[in-house]
Design a protein around this motif. Structure first.
Motif, PDB file in Angstrom:
ATOM      1  N   ASN A  38       0.817  -1.209   0.000  1.00  0.00           N
ATOM      2  CA  ASN A  38       0.000   0.000   0.000  1.00  0.00           C
ATOM      3  C   ASN A  38       0.852   1.260   0.000  1.00  0.00           C
ATOM      4  O   ASN A  38       0.490   2.273  -0.610  1.00  0.00           O
ATOM      5  CB  ASN A  38      -0.933   0.000   1.217  1.00  0.00           C
ATOM      6  CG  ASN A  38      -1.985  -1.096   1.128  1.00  0.00           C
ATOM      7  OD1 ASN A  38      -2.410  -1.479   0.046  1.00  0.00           O
ATOM      8  ND2 ASN A  38      -2.403  -1.609   2.281  1.00  0.00           N
ATOM      9  N   GLU A  39       1.996   1.213   0.668  1.00  0.00           N
ATOM     10  CA  GLU A  39       2.868   2.376   0.739  1.00  0.00           C
ATOM     11  C   GLU A  39       3.543   2.662  -0.595  1.00  0.00           C
ATOM     12  O   GLU A  39       3.911   3.800  -0.884  1.00  0.00           O
ATOM     13  CB  GLU A  39       3.928   2.170   1.825  1.00  0.00           C
ATOM     14  CG  GLU A  39       3.358   2.126   3.239  1.00  0.00           C
ATOM     15  CD  GLU A  39       4.438   1.907   4.286  1.00  0.00           C
ATOM     16  OE1 GLU A  39       5.605   1.732   3.879  1.00  0.00           O
ATOM     17  OE2 GLU A  39       4.118   1.909   5.482  1.00  0.00           O
ATOM     18  N   LEU A  40       3.714   1.635  -1.423  1.00  0.00           N
ATOM     19  CA  LEU A  40       4.422   1.794  -2.687  1.00  0.00           C
ATOM     20  C   LEU A  40       3.502   1.836  -3.900  1.00  0.00           C
ATOM     21  O   LEU A  40       3.961   2.095  -5.012  1.00  0.00           O
ATOM     22  CB  LEU A  40       5.418   0.639  -2.862  1.00  0.00           C
ATOM     23  CG  LEU A  40       6.577   0.587  -1.872  1.00  0.00           C
ATOM     24  CD1 LEU A  40       7.368  -0.695  -2.056  1.00  0.00           C
ATOM     25  CD2 LEU A  40       7.484   1.793  -2.037  1.00  0.00           C
ATOM     26  N   SER A  41       2.227   1.600  -3.707  1.00  0.00           N
ATOM     27  CA  SER A  41       1.312   1.427  -4.837  1.00  0.00           C
ATOM     28  C   SER A  41       1.260   2.638  -5.757  1.00  0.00           C
ATOM     29  O   SER A  41       1.092   2.494  -6.965  1.00  0.00           O
ATOM     30  CB  SER A  41      -0.097   1.096  -4.319  1.00  0.00           C
ATOM     31  OG  SER A  41      -0.582   2.140  -3.487  1.00  0.00           O
ATOM     32  N   ASN A  42       1.391   3.825  -5.210  1.00  0.00           N
ATOM     33  CA  ASN A  42       1.301   5.039  -6.031  1.00  0.00           C
ATOM     34  C   ASN A  42       2.637   5.754  -6.182  1.00  0.00           C
ATOM     35  O   ASN A  42       2.685   6.909  -6.602  1.00  0.00           O
ATOM     36  CB  ASN A  42       0.283   6.000  -5.412  1.00  0.00           C
ATOM     37  CG  ASN A  42      -1.119   5.428  -5.411  1.00  0.00           C
ATOM     38  OD1 ASN A  42      -1.555   4.843  -6.408  1.00  0.00           O
ATOM     39  ND2 ASN A  42      -1.818   5.587  -4.294  1.00  0.00           N
ATOM     40  N   LYS A  43       3.713   5.055  -5.863  1.00  0.00           N
ATOM     41  CA  LYS A  43       5.033   5.660  -5.907  1.00  0.00           C
ATOM     42  C   LYS A  43       5.754   5.370  -7.218  1.00  0.00           C
ATOM     43  O   LYS A  43       5.472   4.393  -7.912  1.00  0.00           O
ATOM     44  CB  LYS A  43       5.883   5.144  -4.738  1.00  0.00           C
ATOM     45  CG  LYS A  43       5.365   5.501  -3.360  1.00  0.00           C
ATOM     46  CD  LYS A  43       5.460   7.001  -3.093  1.00  0.00           C
ATOM     47  CE  LYS A  43       5.063   7.323  -1.665  1.00  0.00           C
ATOM     48  NZ  LYS A  43       5.161   8.781  -1.380  1.00  0.00           N
ATOM     49  N   LYS A  44       6.713   6.232  -7.533  1.00  0.00           N
ATOM     50  CA  LYS A  44       7.661   6.000  -8.608  1.00  0.00           C
ATOM     51  C   LYS A  44       9.049   5.873  -7.996  1.00  0.00           C
ATOM     52  O   LYS A  44       9.287   6.334  -6.878  1.00  0.00           O
ATOM     53  CB  LYS A  44       7.623   7.145  -9.620  1.00  0.00           C
ATOM     54  CG  LYS A  44       6.289   7.306 -10.324  1.00  0.00           C
ATOM     55  CD  LYS A  44       6.321   8.467 -11.304  1.00  0.00           C
ATOM     56  CE  LYS A  44       4.983   8.613 -12.014  1.00  0.00           C
ATOM     57  NZ  LYS A  44       4.993   9.752 -12.985  1.00  0.00           N
ATOM     58  N   MET A  45       9.957   5.241  -8.729  1.00  0.00           N
ATOM     59  CA  MET A  45      11.273   4.983  -8.149  1.00  0.00           C
ATOM     60  C   MET A  45      12.402   5.448  -9.060  1.00  0.00           C
ATOM     61  O   MET A  45      12.357   5.289 -10.274  1.00  0.00           O
ATOM     62  CB  MET A  45      11.443   3.483  -7.868  1.00  0.00           C
ATOM     63  CG  MET A  45      12.779   3.137  -7.202  1.00  0.00           C
ATOM     64  SD  MET A  45      12.934   1.382  -6.807  1.00  0.00           S
ATOM     65  CE  MET A  45      13.324   0.706  -8.434  1.00  0.00           C
TER      66      MET A  45
END
Length: 274
Positions: A38-45
């Motif tokens: 959930n913490e990474l679902s909307n993130k870019k890297m």
């Protein structure tokens, strides 16, 4: 114990064919990070490659990006010199303040890479606090040795700034080469994250991978050609670990070169970092 690690490392050198980053020895020993989807679902890297002392060049690249792009929705995954750059990318305030702090450190008395790292550590802890960094956005790759197996550990959820810096030191450790024999992090014998094939967070595909070789003329000519055909190729890992003795390089010059090269290739960065 020290002699055991020494001979183990000699065996490792033999198998790894001279510090090559794409080392198949570690392909089988990957420890997946337990992260919160959930913490990474909307993130870019953004991933940041190793580079030895050329990490200061990558710092110039990182600085240009941080000053010209909105990175609020990004996480940063790095190993070795890339780990230090990932920490910089998480700095919440004016990037120039951090850069001036790093570049104004007196490295003249440093006799090893480890000395440089501790100069940086002591300076950062003296000037900054945990609240100055978004440590939750940092993912650091470390090659560990435990129960006669090498593993790739991806660390995050750092307790504080000191903990994150210790992870950076562990991720940069090459016995004898960077200084010292054994380094432990989280009670595990730790080696340079660059020894692992993929020392990055594997949940997300990187938008771009930063390295000290990314703007080489040969590489950029290929990229421009594919760019004109509406196709962009990802950069591969750097082919080797660049190590120089303190005094053999100029920190400021490396930083400026990385920054200026990135400015020249702003068109590419804007294509990748939207």
């Amino acid at each position: 114990m020290n002699f055991f690690i020494f001979y183990l490392f000699i065996f490792f050198l033999h198998c790894s064919n001279g510090f090559m980053l794409n080392n198949r020895l570690f392909n089988r020993f990957t420890n997946k990070l337990k992260y919160n989807d959930n913490e990474l679902s909307n993130k870019k890297m953004i991933s940041i490659a190793p580079g030895g002392t050329n990490g200061f060049y990558t710092l110039g690249v990182s600085s240009y990006i941080k000053q010209n792009f909105d990175l609020s929705n990004y996480v940063f995954s790095g190993a070795s010199a890339g780990a230090w750059n990932a920490l910089f990318m998480s700095y919440k305030h004016d990037p120039n303040d951090f850069i001036n702090t790093i570049l104004n450190i007196d490295y003249d008395n440093a006799k090893s890479i480890l000395d440089i790292e501790y100069d940086i550590k002591n300076t950062l802890l003296e000037k900054y606090t945990d609240e100055d960094f978004n440590l939750q956005s940092v993912y650091i790759g470390v090659t560990t040795f435990e129960r006669f197996k090498f593993k790739t550990e991806i660390y995050t959820d750092f307790e504080n700034l000191n903990d994150a810096i210790e992870a950076c030191i562990a991720s940069s450790h090459i016995p004898f080469i960077t200084g010292g024999l054994i380094t432990k992090y989280k009670n595990k014998i730790s080696f340079d994250g660059g020894f692992s094939t993929n020392p990055y967070l594997d949940k997300l595909k990187p938008v771009i991978k930063l390295s000290h070789t990314m703007w080489q003329n040969k590489m950029m000519s290929t990229i421009k050609k594919t760019f004109n055909n509406n196709e962009i190729n990802e950069f591969g890992d750097i082919p080797d670990i660049a190590l120089q003795k303190p005094g053999d390089f100029n920190v400021y010059d490396l930083y400026i070169k990385g920054f200026e090269d990135s400015k020249k290739n702003d068109w590419f960065l804007r294509r990748k970092i939207k």
